[in-house]
Enzyme design. Structure first.
Site, PDB file in Angstrom:
ATOM      1  N   ASP A   1      59.529 -62.639  71.756  1.00 11.91           N
ATOM      2  CA  ASP A   1      58.298 -62.579  72.312  1.00 11.91           C
ATOM      3  C   ASP A   1      57.565 -63.723  72.422  1.00 11.91           C
ATOM      4  O   ASP A   1      56.519 -63.763  72.728  1.00 11.91           O
ATOM      5  CB  ASP A   1      57.581 -61.459  71.275  1.00 11.91           C
ATOM      6  N   GLU A   2      58.419 -64.872  72.407  1.00  7.21           N
ATOM      7  CA  GLU A   2      57.804 -66.261  72.806  1.00  7.21           C
ATOM      8  C   GLU A   2      58.666 -67.018  73.424  1.00  7.21           C
ATOM      9  O   GLU A   2      59.972 -67.129  73.162  1.00  7.21           O
ATOM     10  CB  GLU A   2      57.088 -66.796  71.353  1.00  7.21           C
TER      11      GLU A   2
ATOM     12  N   ASP B   1      53.029 -66.651  74.087  1.00  5.52           N
ATOM     13  CA  ASP B   1      53.376 -65.878  72.911  1.00  5.52           C
ATOM     14  C   ASP B   1      52.659 -64.464  72.945  1.00  5.52           C
ATOM     15  O   ASP B   1      51.676 -64.319  73.119  1.00  5.52           O
ATOM     16  CB  ASP B   1      52.676 -66.465  71.717  1.00  5.52           C
TER      17      ASP B   1
END
Lengths: 417, 372
Positions: free
Chosen positions: A134-135, A41
């Site tokens: 983003d993860e 993350d």
């Protein structure tokens, strides 16, 4: 205890500092080299990209989000210290942190950074399942021989590379399934590396609140609360059948998760199924002109994200939540896929009018679904709407101007409503 | 009520009734057919509140009367009876059952009172005229494929039947479009049709009307008012509400200046399009037409599944042109061509293309290209 230095990547047996580089950034766990499911993350991703691209912002509180009436999409850690949180209304965020620099999201830049990170992850394993820009989940099972190092080392190397080459930091959660990996990545942010081993799983979860479960939102939490379930220990007291009877298919899943079990595989073949955006209004609104402005801005955001990810949708959805929380959702299939803000907006407007719902509303959302590759989007015109072609050309021109001069360089009048 | 009727005649009459009744409906009586026997005929009436159909068939009536039973069940029973059987239907009123007897088979079906059956209010029709069945068949058959299914554009969910000015005087015209393709079919204006208000005939009515026209050469009596349209043969009367909306001004959609003319054997063209389209994904079946002098190359390139090409000899003498279309749209319009040659008139790769049979302007089709 097996230990790993996150700076020089050395592995060793014990100690509070790395025996090689003396760094205190070590991670030690009995199962460290046996676990292989991870969740990566990025830390305050949008804000980090902005700070990287504009070093002047480095020591300033930065908030990514739209307009005064908008909500915070991401806040950097400096702003978070002041109490700013994601999804917080912007006016409230600015009250807490008046000197914050507010930046409108530049999805193109984030998508680019995301692609670079994705490429790095895919060098480690083909089993990468992105959850958002983003993860992502990674399954590194069976890669130790290939890389000549266990997953933990490769993951530490991944975040170090992200920092060196992209100037972005991320936190790692390492465990034995997706649920726990995601929980772990959140334990020690930013620049974290947390491990939840098999042996401690049950103990670790016991007193944690059930809202920690991904997918347990306010409504489920309330329903669980009414059943007297607040923590994992509460949950474990229920038998499977009773949970299933009370909560349906969610019940069966809760029973498993209560025991730290999660059998969902990390599946790279699960691409995004929809792109949507919604806004909880700072105050309930029934003025159709203001709602129209929201529908436009949401459509534009959805369109921006679709464009950034080279996707298009064949279905447009509209979501409205009344002041009393009654939810209305409407969807329409399009004859061909689109990623144009104009078409998304016009379809959503049509749905809004068709729904015939009266405000006031507290939430409004627009989305696209049934996603296909952008190459299949907006291929045919409409005989009965000859202006559509010109509007589409105007939108493409607008996009180029915004790419060059920033997202606010040119906006539609209705975006200001 | 008691009457006997030949199985074939009964089956024909019920077939239309059972297709009009709405399969999923919450009002029980709407699933029923109203059977009325009087004089020397029996009539069968069914409705979904938008369409009403009445079929009449000769019968030996012993006792006049009326009742209602499930249209689908009765149709199924009659369908399964042996060909040529004489069927007797008896309703004694007291038991609330309709008895159906044929040879050694006996059935009894629950009835609902005939008084509950909704009759469509009879309307005053402003215009009445007669059209030969084949003419009506052509008008609707060639246009119905372009009817839109998009509910928000409800005014496109039917065929717009109206009187228009054709190149050689007034015509009876049917137009349908879904925004991607358009069909405009003309027929000579029947006597008594001038002054008719334009009506949008709903999709379901078009489908039901088609059954009336099956291999029939007889005249069809057409009656039109602002809210209803009626098509009648001596045996069947189909009454329908029309779509309450304004059909768009389709005239401006039909390209006037398309000058790049391609002439092609329609059947050969359709087969070739069908073949090359096989490789592309179902979702966006784009076929590219590459035109050079007297040569047409059809190609499909679907990155994830494959590619296909086929060359056809055509008559074309303009500048080279590349243009893409949805394969299904091309197939559908090519299928409308009755004669040998289809004439395509192009302007550019982004402008609407016009198709017609030879120089016959009584049936023209417009199709929107697709980027390829």
């Amino acid at each position: 205890m097996p230990s790993l230095c996150r700076d020089c990547l050395a592995t060793f047996d014990s100690g509070a500092r790395c025996p090689h580089c003396r760094s205190p950034r070590i991670v030690a766990h009995p199962e460290l080299f046996d676990l292989s499911v991870a969740h990566m993350d990025c830390d305050a991703f949008y804000a980090s990209v902005e700070k990287r691209d504009n070093p002047e912002l480095r020591d300033k509180p930065v908030i990514i989000g739209g307009g005064r009436r908008g909500v915070v999409s991401t806040a950097c850690y400096i702003a978070r210290i002041r109490g700013v949180r994601s999804a917080m209304p912007m006016f409230q965020a600015l009250k807490l942190c008046p000197e914050a620099v507010v930046i409108r999201p530049r999805m193109q830049a984030y998508a680019e950074a995301s692609r670079a990170i994705r490429a790095m992850m895919e060098e480690l394993t083909p089993a990468v399942e992105p959850l958002s820009l983003d993860e992502a989940f990674l399954d590194l099972s069976g890669t130790t021989k290939l890389h000549g190092a266990p997953p933990a080392v490769m993951l530490a190397r991944l975040v170090r590379r992200m920092q060196d080459e992209l100037g972005l930091t991320g936190s790692i959660g390492l465990s034995h399934n997706k649920f726990l990996a995601k929980v772990a990545s959140d334990l020690d942010k930013p620049r974290g590396f947390s491990v939840i081993g098999r042996a401690e799983t049950m103990d670790f979860l016991r007193d944690k609140p059930v809202r920690m479960i991904w997918g347990v939102g306010a409504a489920t939490q309330e329903a669980l609360g009414r059943a007297g379930i607040r923590t994992f220990a509460d949950l474990r007291r229920w038998d499977r059948r009773a949970l299933q009877a009370r909560f349906g298919s969610m019940g069966a899943r809760l029973w498993q998760l209560a025991r730290g079990e999660d059998e969902r595989p990390v599946s790279p073949g699960a691409p995004a199924r929809s792109i949507s955006n919604e806004i909880t209004l700072a105050e309930d609104i029934s003025d159709p002109d203001i709602l129209d402005g929201h529908i436009w801005r949401l459509s534009e955001k959805v369109s921006d994200r679709a464009k950034a990810r080279d996707l298009a949708g064949r279905v447009v959805t509209l979501k409205l939540k009344h002041a009393d929380h009654r939810l209305i959702t409407r969807r329409r299939s399009l004859p061909d896929a689109t990623r144009l803000a104009d078409r998304i907006y016009r379809t959503a407007r049509g749905l809004f009018e068709q729904a015939g719902a009266r405000g006031p509303f507290r939430l409004i959302g627009v989305g696209i679904g049934d996603l296909v590759d952008a190459s299949q989007a907006d291929l045919s015109g409409d005989l009965l709407d000859p202006q559509a072609e010109r509007r589409s050309a105007a939108e493409h021109a607008t996009d180029r101007i915004r790419a060059k001069f920033g997202p606010d360089a040119i906006v539609k009048g209705r975006a200001l409503r | 009520m008691k009457f006997s009727i030949e199985r074939g005649a009964l089956l024909r009459a019920l077939a239309q009734a059972q297709s009009v009744v709405e399969k999923r409906n919450t009002i029980p009586i709407l699933a029923n057919v109203l059977i009325e026997a009087d004089g020397s005929q029996a009539s069968f009436r069914a409705t979904d509140l938008d369409i009403e159909v009445v079929d009449r068939a000769p019968a030996q009536v012993e006792r006049a009367g009326a009742t209602t039973v499930s249209a689908t069940t009765l149709h199924e029973i009659v369908r399964k009876l042996p060909d040529g059987a004489l069927v007797s239907l008896t309703d004694d009123g007291a038991s609330g059952r309709l008895l159906i007897e044929a040879g050694r088979s006996n059935f009894s079906l629950a009835t609902l009172p005939k008084e509950d059956f909704p009759l469509m209010a009879s309307a005053e029709y402003d215009t009445n005229f007669t059209v030969p069945a084949p003419v009506l068949r052509r008008l609707f058959d060639k246009s119905k494929f372009a009817i839109s299914t998009e509910e928000t554009r409800y005014y496109l969910n039917g065929v717009y039947m109206h009187v228009a000015a054709g190149s050689a005087g007034p015509v009876l015209r049917c137009v349908a479009t879904d925004g991607h393709r358009l069909a405009r079919i003309d027929a000579p204006l029947p006597e008594g049709a001038d002054g008719m208000v334009g009506v949008i005939v709903p999709r379901k009515t078009v489908a039901e009307l088609r059954k009336l026209l099956d291999d029939d050469e007889q005249g069809i009596a057409v009656s039109v008012s602002e809210t209803k349209v009626r098509f009648a043969t001596p045996d069947v009367t189909l009454t329908s509400k029309v779509i309450d909306g304004t059909f768009p001004d389709y005239g401006r959609v039909i390209p006037q200046g398309n000058s790049r003319r391609m002439e092609v054997d329609a059947a050969e063209f359709a087969r070739a399009v069908d073949r090359v389209a096989t490789v592309s994904s179902e979702r966006s079946r784009a076929v590219k037409l590459s035109l050079e002098e007297d040569r047409l190359l059809l190609s499909v390139n679907a990155p994830d599944s494959g590619a296909a090409e086929e060359e056809l000899g055509v008559a074309y003498s303009d500048d080279p042109l590349e243009i893409g279309f949805n394969a299904r749209y091309l197939l559908e319009i090519a299928a409308q061509v009755d004669r040998e040659n289809a004439v395509f008139l192009f302007n550019s790769a982004v402008d609407p293309t016009l198709m017609r049979e030879g120089d016959d302007e009584s049936a023209i089709y417009v199709v929107m290209p697709m980027r390829v």
